[in-house]
Design an enzyme around this catalytic site. Sequence first.
Site, PDB file in Angstrom:
ATOM      1  N   ALA A   1      -1.833   7.331   3.163  1.00  0.00           N
ATOM      2  CA  ALA A   1      -1.390   5.954   2.896  1.00  0.00           C
ATOM      3  C   ALA A   1       0.126   5.945   2.798  1.00  0.00           C
ATOM      4  O   ALA A   1       0.766   7.012   2.791  1.00  0.00           O
ATOM      5  CB  ALA A   1      -1.979   5.461   1.576  1.00  0.00           C
ATOM      6  N   LYS A   2       0.705   4.789   2.756  1.00  0.00           N
ATOM      7  CA  LYS A   2       2.143   4.669   2.496  1.00  0.00           C
ATOM      8  C   LYS A   2       2.415   3.264   1.988  1.00  0.00           C
ATOM      9  O   LYS A   2       1.640   2.352   2.265  1.00  0.00           O
ATOM     10  CB  LYS A   2       2.938   4.913   3.783  1.00  0.00           C
ATOM     11  CG  LYS A   2       4.356   5.364   3.550  1.00  0.00           C
ATOM     12  CD  LYS A   2       4.431   6.856   3.270  1.00  0.00           C
ATOM     13  CE  LYS A   2       5.857   7.304   2.983  1.00  0.00           C
ATOM     14  NZ  LYS A   2       5.955   8.767   2.964  1.00  0.00           N
TER      15      LYS A   2
END
Length: 420
Positions: free
Chosen positions: A108-109
């Site tokens: 994720a980011k």
Amino acid sequence: MTNNGGAVNPFETAQRQVDICAKYLKLDAGVTEILKHPKRELTVNFPVRMDNGSYRVFTGYRVQYNMARGPCKGGIRYHPQVTLDEVRALAAWMTWKCAVVSLPYGGAKGGVICDPKSMSRNELERMTRRFASEIAPIIGPEIDVPAPDVYTDSQTMAWIMDTYSMQKGYSVPGVVTGKPLSIGGSEGRGEATGRGCMYVIREAAKDLNIKMKGASFAVQGFGNAGSVAASLVSRELGGKIIAVSDSKGAILKKDGMDVAAVEKFKQEKGSVVGFPGSQKISNQELLALDCDVLIPAALENQITKENAKDVKAKIVAEAANGPTTPEADEVLYANKTTVLPDVLANAGGVTVSYFEWVQDLQGYFWDVNDVNSRLERVMSGSYRGVADVAKKHGVNNRTAAYIVAVGRVVEAMRVRGIYP
Ligand code: NAD
């Protein structure tokens, strides 16, 4: 630290990389399509009270790319040029990075469009707490675990941990990593990226028969990743640091630098430029130096099709994310330069983040030797896995790392099946 000003869309690059390894893995077109799309994207627009009493609306993102192998993991970036496509690309790279080093995570980011340098500490705290609250429904130790990235740090993580914990009514240290030690951070996290990079360089050098004692290193970017890598290759491998740089310029000292003295100089003067006994050179000259190892540890898109032919280093170890463009990769491979790709070379940071999360969940903390020896095992084992696949398929290390990583994600998707 973004490349949005340039022509390259990072998410298109990330999708192209999936296509390349899909060929080797003989992936079904439908599976390839799944891998080219993020699973979940959240955009939030939220108000923050500024110090002068006015309100400002900020936009932030959290992208969860793929969860087949476990909870998502990835940093939060504060930068004026954050875009959704950049966050998507970084989330994809986190997915592959976690898989290359076999962490039980997806990728994720997150990012907030802001200029942290022009904001006060109080404004940053209020923005961080409100952003944390906005993304709280989709983060948590079992869902998605943020960490620091560009212009966020352990204090940012402490505010997120506290905000999330206040909502729950009890302390949840495992909701973020990269926290201060006093609230459940891990020993060794601060230097983990540079240390992991050093282990991978050491293993590659053995394969290439390059003696590390006295080997010459050039390091682009003397920040967290670059300065720690420089310090460790010099202290623990006996390497000679002949050049380093920061945003103000690059310096060369052919007989090698005392890295601790350069660190002290940078702390006092704000830059490495002007370090006694060194000669100022340009960024392009640093990249083209005749040296054994080049460590890009600053920005994306630094080694391009224009300057790749000038690179003389035998090993390029990507401490930074995305420093080499796909076209440059081909030139380096043709010139027999060994590239240690970002998803492998800088995975030490996320690996110790994983150790931090494990320690938080167990409520049992390890000493620094424990952390470093486990990190060493993960990094050298992962290098071996990638190098063996590169040899088997006759491909460069980046493609090999993608084959390993995407293969692991696909295997998890296969055994789980497509719901319903
Ligand atoms: P940082 O902000 O601590 O350091 C960046 C350094 O690059 C600074 O010294 C800055 O002056 C320098 N720099 C900026 N522009 C430059 C230019 N044009 N030429 C030369 N130097 C320049 O950041 P960091 O955490 O060390 O991150 C650096 C890279 O490593 C990023 O790509 C980041 O995504 C990657 N990375 C970092 C970690 C980590 O744990 N810190 C983990 C994985 C990947």
